[in-house]
Design a protein around this motif. Structure first.
Motif, PDB file in Angstrom:
ATOM      1  N   THR A  38      -1.548 -19.817 -14.300  1.00 17.01           N
ATOM      2  CA  THR A  38      -2.523 -19.043 -15.065  1.00 17.01           C
ATOM      3  C   THR A  38      -3.946 -19.290 -14.577  1.00 17.01           C
ATOM      4  N   LEU A  39      -4.785 -18.303 -14.809  1.00 21.83           N
ATOM      5  CA  LEU A  39      -6.231 -18.475 -14.738  1.00 21.83           C
ATOM      6  C   LEU A  39      -6.700 -18.509 -16.181  1.00 21.83           C
ATOM      7  N   SER A  40      -7.615 -19.418 -16.478  1.00 22.67           N
ATOM      8  CA  SER A  40      -8.090 -19.513 -17.857  1.00 22.67           C
ATOM      9  C   SER A  40      -9.573 -19.831 -17.890  1.00 22.67           C
ATOM     10  N   ASP A  41     -10.067 -19.909 -19.073  1.00 26.98           N
ATOM     11  CA  ASP A  41     -11.447 -20.144 -19.454  1.00 26.98           C
ATOM     12  C   ASP A  41     -12.237 -18.853 -19.319  1.00 26.98           C
ATOM     13  N   GLY A  42     -12.935 -18.589 -18.238  1.00 28.00           N
ATOM     14  CA  GLY A  42     -13.720 -17.361 -18.131  1.00 28.00           C
ATOM     15  C   GLY A  42     -12.886 -16.102 -18.216  1.00 28.00           C
ATOM     16  N   VAL A  43     -11.720 -16.114 -17.603  1.00 25.06           N
ATOM     17  CA  VAL A  43     -10.805 -14.976 -17.628  1.00 25.06           C
ATOM     18  C   VAL A  43      -9.419 -15.485 -18.004  1.00 25.06           C
ATOM     19  N   SER A  44      -8.527 -14.571 -18.301  1.00 30.52           N
ATOM     20  CA  SER A  44      -7.168 -14.960 -18.663  1.00 30.52           C
ATOM     21  C   SER A  44      -6.183 -14.096 -17.890  1.00 30.52           C
ATOM     22  N   PHE A  45      -5.259 -14.767 -17.189  1.00 31.31           N
ATOM     23  CA  PHE A  45      -4.251 -14.033 -16.426  1.00 31.31           C
ATOM     24  C   PHE A  45      -3.079 -14.964 -16.157  1.00 31.31           C
ATOM     25  N   SER A  57      -2.577 -18.348   3.180  1.00 32.62           N
ATOM     26  CA  SER A  57      -2.684 -16.979   2.704  1.00 32.62           C
ATOM     27  C   SER A  57      -3.578 -16.904   1.476  1.00 32.62           C
ATOM     28  N   TYR A  58      -3.977 -15.673   1.166  1.00 31.23           N
ATOM     29  CA  TYR A  58      -4.873 -15.398   0.052  1.00 31.23           C
ATOM     30  C   TYR A  58      -4.182 -14.507  -0.966  1.00 31.23           C
ATOM     31  N   LEU A  59      -4.579 -14.658  -2.221  1.00 32.49           N
ATOM     32  CA  LEU A  59      -4.123 -13.790  -3.293  1.00 32.49           C
ATOM     33  C   LEU A  59      -5.331 -13.465  -4.158  1.00 32.49           C
ATOM     34  N   VAL A  60      -5.593 -12.184  -4.339  1.00 35.37           N
ATOM     35  CA  VAL A  60      -6.713 -11.732  -5.158  1.00 35.37           C
ATOM     36  C   VAL A  60      -6.191 -11.376  -6.542  1.00 35.37           C
ATOM     37  N   ILE A  61      -6.858 -11.851  -7.561  1.00 37.09           N
ATOM     38  CA  ILE A  61      -6.542 -11.491  -8.934  1.00 37.09           C
ATOM     39  C   ILE A  61      -7.751 -10.734  -9.465  1.00 37.09           C
ATOM     40  N   ALA A  66      -6.618  -1.419  -9.427  1.00 35.68           N
ATOM     41  CA  ALA A  66      -6.717  -0.065  -8.865  1.00 35.68           C
ATOM     42  C   ALA A  66      -8.116   0.192  -8.330  1.00 35.68           C
ATOM     43  N   ARG A  67      -9.117  -0.264  -9.040  1.00 34.24           N
ATOM     44  CA  ARG A  67     -10.503  -0.087  -8.595  1.00 34.24           C
ATOM     45  C   ARG A  67     -10.753  -0.857  -7.288  1.00 34.24           C
ATOM     46  N   LEU A  68     -10.237  -2.082  -7.195  1.00 30.04           N
ATOM     47  CA  LEU A  68     -10.421  -2.850  -5.954  1.00 30.04           C
ATOM     48  C   LEU A  68      -9.702  -2.200  -4.783  1.00 30.04           C
ATOM     49  N   PHE A  69      -8.517  -1.635  -5.025  1.00 32.18           N
ATOM     50  CA  PHE A  69      -7.800  -0.954  -3.943  1.00 32.18           C
ATOM     51  C   PHE A  69      -8.643   0.181  -3.368  1.00 32.18           C
ATOM     52  N   SER A  70      -9.384   0.867  -4.210  1.00 31.86           N
ATOM     53  CA  SER A  70     -10.206   1.977  -3.716  1.00 31.86           C
ATOM     54  C   SER A  70     -11.466   1.479  -3.002  1.00 31.86           C
ATOM     55  N   ASN A  71     -11.947   0.279  -3.334  1.00 32.55           N
ATOM     56  CA  ASN A  71     -13.158  -0.267  -2.707  1.00 32.55           C
ATOM     57  C   ASN A  71     -12.880  -1.110  -1.464  1.00 32.55           C
ATOM     58  N   TYR A  72     -11.704  -1.718  -1.396  1.00 40.22           N
ATOM     59  CA  TYR A  72     -11.365  -2.625  -0.285  1.00 40.22           C
ATOM     60  C   TYR A  72     -10.038  -2.179   0.328  1.00 40.22           C
ATOM     61  N   PRO A  73     -10.053  -1.461   1.451  1.00 41.25           N
ATOM     62  CA  PRO A  73      -8.811  -0.938   2.034  1.00 41.25           C
ATOM     63  C   PRO A  73      -7.826  -2.020   2.497  1.00 41.25           C
ATOM     64  N   ASN A  74      -8.283  -3.253   2.687  1.00 39.61           N
ATOM     65  CA  ASN A  74      -7.383  -4.328   3.109  1.00 39.61           C
ATOM     66  C   ASN A  74      -6.602  -4.922   1.942  1.00 39.61           C
ATOM     67  N   LEU A  75      -6.937  -4.520   0.708  1.00 47.19           N
ATOM     68  CA  LEU A  75      -6.201  -5.006  -0.458  1.00 47.19           C
ATOM     69  C   LEU A  75      -5.090  -4.027  -0.807  1.00 47.19           C
ATOM     70  N   ASN A  76      -3.961  -4.591  -1.250  1.00 44.18           N
ATOM     71  CA  ASN A  76      -2.795  -3.792  -1.613  1.00 44.18           C
ATOM     72  C   ASN A  76      -1.971  -4.587  -2.622  1.00 44.18           C
ATOM     73  N   PRO A  77      -0.914  -3.998  -3.193  1.00 47.05           N
ATOM     74  CA  PRO A  77      -0.120  -4.722  -4.191  1.00 47.05           C
ATOM     75  C   PRO A  77       0.544  -6.000  -3.677  1.00 47.05           C
ATOM     76  N   ALA A  78       0.644  -6.178  -2.378  1.00 47.23           N
ATOM     77  CA  ALA A  78       1.239  -7.400  -1.829  1.00 47.23           C
ATOM     78  C   ALA A  78       0.269  -8.577  -1.867  1.00 47.23           C
ATOM     79  N   ASN A  79      -1.044  -8.311  -1.846  1.00 42.95           N
ATOM     80  CA  ASN A  79      -2.012  -9.414  -1.817  1.00 42.95           C
ATOM     81  C   ASN A  79      -2.993  -9.386  -2.988  1.00 42.95           C
ATOM     82  N   THR A  80      -2.757  -8.479  -3.942  1.00 42.74           N
ATOM     83  CA  THR A  80      -3.678  -8.351  -5.067  1.00 42.74           C
ATOM     84  C   THR A  80      -2.905  -8.117  -6.356  1.00 42.74           C
ATOM     85  N   LEU A  81      -3.267  -8.857  -7.390  1.00 46.91           N
ATOM     86  CA  LEU A  81      -2.674  -8.702  -8.709  1.00 46.91           C
ATOM     87  C   LEU A  81      -3.761  -8.357  -9.711  1.00 46.91           C
ATOM     88  N   GLY A  82      -3.375  -7.906 -10.848  1.00 44.92           N
ATOM     89  CA  GLY A  82      -4.319  -7.622 -11.932  1.00 44.92           C
ATOM     90  C   GLY A  82      -3.561  -6.961 -13.051  1.00 44.92           C
TER      91      GLY A  82
END
Length: 174
Positions: A38-45, A57-61, A66-82
């Motif tokens: 989990t991520l906690s305190d400032g955000v929760s996930f 490797s990297y993982l973006v949360i 969906a907004r990040l996918f449109s702003n960063y073409p290198n992000l996709n469901p394999a390396n980004t969660l939300g």
């Protein structure tokens, strides 16, 4: 921990909290299953089951994947969660990465299992002073200079290098 909080977009130049994200980095050999972390305190996930992060490797949360996918073409469901709940404060915040664990004990022949989350990494970022200036609404994210450095020291964090990236563009009002 072999998994660290490596980058924070806490005050996007767009002013839209949907552009916020937290990046994790696996800094050692071998994969790790992050399911239930989990991520906690400032955000929760809570990271979904069977989410495996490979070595180096990297993982973006994201606040809004969906907004990040449109702003960063290198992000996709394999390396980004939300999408995480809450938001990262533009004035500084504590963010904690925790991993699940359990402890079984026997009392009078009854086995009791307690489940809890162990903090494996945390950062309390700030603004002003020794903290980098461009990550505070200037278009950069806040990233570790070296993922093996002490995360508690502002001098070990830097503004991301945006020189090779396309400039942000604000959409015209509709």
């Amino acid at each position: 921990s072999d998994v660290v909080i490596n980058e924070l977009m806490f005050h996007p130049i767009s002013g839209n909290d949907g552009d916020q994200y937290v990046e994790l980095y696996k800094r050692s050999a071998g994969p790790v299953n992050l399911g239930g972390w989990t991520l906690s305190d400032g955000v929760s996930f809570t990271i979904p089951s069977n989410t495996v992060l490979a070595a180096n490797s990297y993982l973006v949360i994201a606040a809004d994947a969906a907004r990040l996918f449109s702003n960063y073409p290198n992000l996709n469901p394999a390396n980004t969660l939300g999408n995480f709940s809450g938001k990262l404060s533009g004035r500084g915040e504590r963010v904690v990465l925790r991993k699940p664990d359990s402890l079984a004990s026997t009392n009078g022949g009854v086995v009791t299992t307690n489940y809890f989350h162990i903090p494996v990494d945390e950062v309390t970022y700030g603004t002003g002073g020794r903290w980098p200036q461009w990550s505070d609404g200037g278009g950069s994210s806040l990233e570790l200079v070296n993922p093996r450095s002490n995360h508690r020291l502002p001098g070990n964090w830097a503004d991301s290098d945006e020189t090779s990236k396309a400039p942000w563009k604000n959409s015209p009002a509709l």
